[in-house]
Design a protein around this motif. Sequence first.
Motif, PDB file in Angstrom:
ATOM      1  N   ASP A   1      -8.820  -4.264   7.236  1.00 49.50           N
ATOM      2  CA  ASP A   1      -9.838  -3.184   6.682  1.00 49.50           C
ATOM      3  C   ASP A   1     -10.689  -2.328   7.444  1.00 49.50           C
ATOM      4  O   ASP A   1     -11.667  -2.895   8.086  1.00 49.50           O
ATOM      5  CB  ASP A   1     -10.473  -3.762   5.639  1.00 49.50           C
ATOM      6  CG  ASP A   1     -10.963  -2.723   4.531  1.00 49.50           C
ATOM      7  OD1 ASP A   1      -9.931  -1.812   3.916  1.00 49.50           O
ATOM      8  OD2 ASP A   1     -12.452  -2.897   3.620  1.00 49.50           O
TER       9      ASP A   1
ATOM     10  N   HIS B   1       5.590  11.451   0.414  1.00 52.20           N
ATOM     11  CA  HIS B   1       5.797  10.148   0.134  1.00 52.20           C
ATOM     12  C   HIS B   1       5.587   9.712   2.401  1.00 52.20           C
ATOM     13  O   HIS B   1       7.209   9.958   2.416  1.00 52.20           O
ATOM     14  CB  HIS B   1       6.147   8.608   0.344  1.00 52.20           C
ATOM     15  CG  HIS B   1       5.931   8.741  -1.166  1.00 52.20           C
ATOM     16  ND1 HIS B   1       5.692   8.815  -2.668  1.00 52.20           N
ATOM     17  CD2 HIS B   1       4.314   8.066  -1.597  1.00 52.20           C
ATOM     18  CE1 HIS B   1       5.141   9.071  -3.649  1.00 52.20           C
ATOM     19  NE2 HIS B   1       4.042   8.701  -3.162  1.00 52.20           N
TER      20      HIS B   1
ATOM     21  N   GLU C   1      -2.330  -5.712   3.555  1.00 54.83           N
ATOM     22  CA  GLU C   1      -2.869  -7.063   2.986  1.00 54.83           C
ATOM     23  C   GLU C   1      -1.510  -7.616   2.746  1.00 54.83           C
ATOM     24  O   GLU C   1      -0.577  -7.266   3.461  1.00 54.83           O
ATOM     25  CB  GLU C   1      -2.525  -6.192   1.213  1.00 54.83           C
ATOM     26  CG  GLU C   1      -3.717  -5.175   0.874  1.00 54.83           C
ATOM     27  CD  GLU C   1      -3.316  -4.351   0.030  1.00 54.83           C
ATOM     28  OE1 GLU C   1      -4.591  -3.541  -0.783  1.00 54.83           O
ATOM     29  OE2 GLU C   1      -1.963  -4.396  -1.180  1.00 54.83           O
TER      30      GLU C   1
ATOM     31  N   LYS D   1      -6.553   5.163   3.057  1.00 56.63           N
ATOM     32  CA  LYS D   1      -7.977   5.758   2.427  1.00 56.63           C
ATOM     33  C   LYS D   1      -7.914   7.022   2.521  1.00 56.63           C
ATOM     34  O   LYS D   1      -8.727   7.727   1.536  1.00 56.63           O
ATOM     35  CB  LYS D   1      -8.874   5.107   3.136  1.00 56.63           C
ATOM     36  CG  LYS D   1      -8.892   3.059   2.367  1.00 56.63           C
ATOM     37  CD  LYS D   1     -10.362   2.030   3.180  1.00 56.63           C
ATOM     38  CE  LYS D   1      -9.929   1.332   3.242  1.00 56.63           C
ATOM     39  NZ  LYS D   1     -11.519   0.668   3.722  1.00 56.63           N
TER      40      LYS D   1
ATOM     41  N   ILE E   1      -7.904   2.509   7.104  1.00 55.15           N
ATOM     42  CA  ILE E   1      -6.777   2.203   6.006  1.00 55.15           C
ATOM     43  C   ILE E   1      -7.264   0.050   6.031  1.00 55.15           C
ATOM     44  O   ILE E   1      -7.984   0.102   6.569  1.00 55.15           O
ATOM     45  CB  ILE E   1      -5.632   1.510   6.965  1.00 55.15           C
ATOM     46  CG1 ILE E   1      -6.101   0.537   8.341  1.00 55.15           C
ATOM     47  CG2 ILE E   1      -4.691   3.184   7.542  1.00 55.15           C
ATOM     48  CD1 ILE E   1      -4.697   0.465   9.515  1.00 55.15           C
ATOM     49  N   THR E   2      -6.519  -0.312   5.070  1.00 56.98           N
ATOM     50  CA  THR E   2      -6.249  -1.506   4.422  1.00 56.98           C
ATOM     51  C   THR E   2      -4.673  -2.286   4.531  1.00 56.98           C
ATOM     52  O   THR E   2      -4.388  -1.909   4.129  1.00 56.98           O
ATOM     53  CB  THR E   2      -7.391  -2.026   3.150  1.00 56.98           C
ATOM     54  OG1 THR E   2      -8.531  -1.531   2.735  1.00 56.98           O
ATOM     55  CG2 THR E   2      -6.956  -3.010   2.793  1.00 56.98           C
TER      56      THR E   2
ATOM     57  N   LYS F   1      -2.777 -11.720  -3.135  1.00 55.17           N
ATOM     58  CA  LYS F   1      -3.106 -10.768  -1.473  1.00 55.17           C
ATOM     59  C   LYS F   1      -4.095 -11.311  -0.920  1.00 55.17           C
ATOM     60  O   LYS F   1      -5.085 -11.969  -1.649  1.00 55.17           O
ATOM     61  CB  LYS F   1      -3.274  -9.687  -2.902  1.00 55.17           C
ATOM     62  CG  LYS F   1      -3.707  -8.408  -1.609  1.00 55.17           C
ATOM     63  CD  LYS F   1      -4.051  -7.591  -2.260  1.00 55.17           C
ATOM     64  CE  LYS F   1      -5.328  -7.238  -3.228  1.00 55.17           C
ATOM     65  NZ  LYS F   1      -5.516  -5.807  -3.911  1.00 55.17           N
TER      66      LYS F   1
ATOM     67  N   THR G   1       3.767   1.079   3.607  1.00 51.42           N
ATOM     68  CA  THR G   1       2.851   1.837   3.335  1.00 51.42           C
ATOM     69  C   THR G   1       2.516   2.723   1.720  1.00 51.42           C
ATOM     70  O   THR G   1       4.014   2.987   1.541  1.00 51.42           O
ATOM     71  CB  THR G   1       2.103   2.890   4.224  1.00 51.42           C
ATOM     72  OG1 THR G   1       3.183   4.045   3.798  1.00 51.42           O
ATOM     73  CG2 THR G   1       2.334   2.673   6.156  1.00 51.42           C
ATOM     74  N   ASP G   2       1.451   3.105   1.675  1.00 52.28           N
ATOM     75  CA  ASP G   2       1.521   3.834   0.119  1.00 52.28           C
ATOM     76  C   ASP G   2       0.673   5.610   0.782  1.00 52.28           C
ATOM     77  O   ASP G   2       0.448   6.437   0.000  1.00 52.28           O
ATOM     78  CB  ASP G   2       0.536   3.125  -0.432  1.00 52.28           C
ATOM     79  CG  ASP G   2      -0.781   2.751  -0.075  1.00 52.28           C
ATOM     80  OD1 ASP G   2      -1.627   3.091   1.307  1.00 52.28           O
ATOM     81  OD2 ASP G   2      -1.777   3.223  -0.645  1.00 52.28           O
ATOM     82  N   GLU G   3       1.246   5.426   1.704  1.00 48.78           N
ATOM     83  CA  GLU G   3       0.424   6.885   2.325  1.00 48.78           C
ATOM     84  C   GLU G   3       1.584   8.225   1.067  1.00 48.78           C
ATOM     85  O   GLU G   3       2.415   8.058   1.840  1.00 48.78           O
ATOM     86  CB  GLU G   3       0.807   6.854   4.287  1.00 48.78           C
ATOM     87  CG  GLU G   3       0.313   8.623   4.646  1.00 48.78           C
ATOM     88  CD  GLU G   3       0.221   8.656   6.069  1.00 48.78           C
ATOM     89  OE1 GLU G   3      -0.604   8.907   6.122  1.00 48.78           O
ATOM     90  OE2 GLU G   3       0.648   7.786   6.577  1.00 48.78           O
TER      91      GLU G   3
ATOM     92  N   VAL H   1       1.438  -4.734   3.655  1.00 45.55           N
ATOM     93  CA  VAL H   1       1.750  -3.673   3.399  1.00 45.55           C
ATOM     94  C   VAL H   1       0.008  -2.724   3.962  1.00 45.55           C
ATOM     95  O   VAL H   1      -1.327  -3.362   3.898  1.00 45.55           O
ATOM     96  CB  VAL H   1       1.316  -3.498   1.611  1.00 45.55           C
ATOM     97  CG1 VAL H   1       0.819  -2.061   0.929  1.00 45.55           C
ATOM     98  CG2 VAL H   1       2.442  -3.835   0.385  1.00 45.55           C
TER      99      VAL H   1
ATOM    100  N   ARG I   1      -2.594  -0.193   3.176  1.00 36.21           N
ATOM    101  CA  ARG I   1      -3.162   0.875   1.862  1.00 36.21           C
ATOM    102  C   ARG I   1      -4.069   2.354   2.970  1.00 36.21           C
ATOM    103  O   ARG I   1      -4.582   1.729   2.949  1.00 36.21           O
ATOM    104  CB  ARG I   1      -3.727  -0.270   0.673  1.00 36.21           C
ATOM    105  CG  ARG I   1      -3.251  -0.995   0.196  1.00 36.21           C
ATOM    106  CD  ARG I   1      -2.747   0.134  -0.932  1.00 36.21           C
ATOM    107  NE  ARG I   1      -2.011  -1.626  -1.670  1.00 36.21           N
ATOM    108  CZ  ARG I   1      -0.707  -1.077  -2.046  1.00 36.21           C
ATOM    109  NH1 ARG I   1      -0.033  -0.150  -2.130  1.00 36.21           N
ATOM    110  NH2 ARG I   1      -0.018  -2.754  -2.923  1.00 36.21           N
TER     111      ARG I   1
END
Length: 190
Positions: A22, A118, A29, A49, A26-27, A17, A124-126, A45, A47
Amino acid sequence: MSSDFDETRDPWTRLSKRVVFDSPWITVEDHTCRDPAGNDTQYGVVRFKNRAVGVIPLHDDGTITLVGQYRFALEQYSWEFPEGGCPQGRDMIDTAAMELSEETGLRAESLTHFMDYHLSNSVTDESGALYLARGLTQGEAHPEDSEELHIRRVTLDALLKEIEAGKITDSITVMGAYKLALWRAEVKLD
């Protein structure tokens, strides 16, 4: 599909990874991995925050307050429920009350958890939560400097018609409106 499959088993093999971007929000990856079929691949992806938080301001007369604003990323105007981001460690319901007040000037006698969601689970993991605000009183709005907001009240039927016509496309608003309509049909709304 077998009924004895294990929902917790991860069929992906993560090999490496790398963070490619950043920011405070968001980040991004870049993953080198092996997919479920055994093929080596890259997977990006995003991510988040913050968790997304939305509020359905449901007035005693059955109308709903919507907030309109031009969305930078979409390059178009959007009518939606009051929404914002909840930083990690902050209480979601407190953030919901703050967003409602900031964007509309409304104060709620009660805020009830309405649903979790979601927003885009493929890249995304939002995730977020939506709250139902009742017992509303009007105060003065204090939007953030980056927001130029307009407010209007609509009936649930008018909101659903705008969604069906493609005039309202915000995912949180669409999800919440349809669940609200379901609750109305099931007589869960008083």
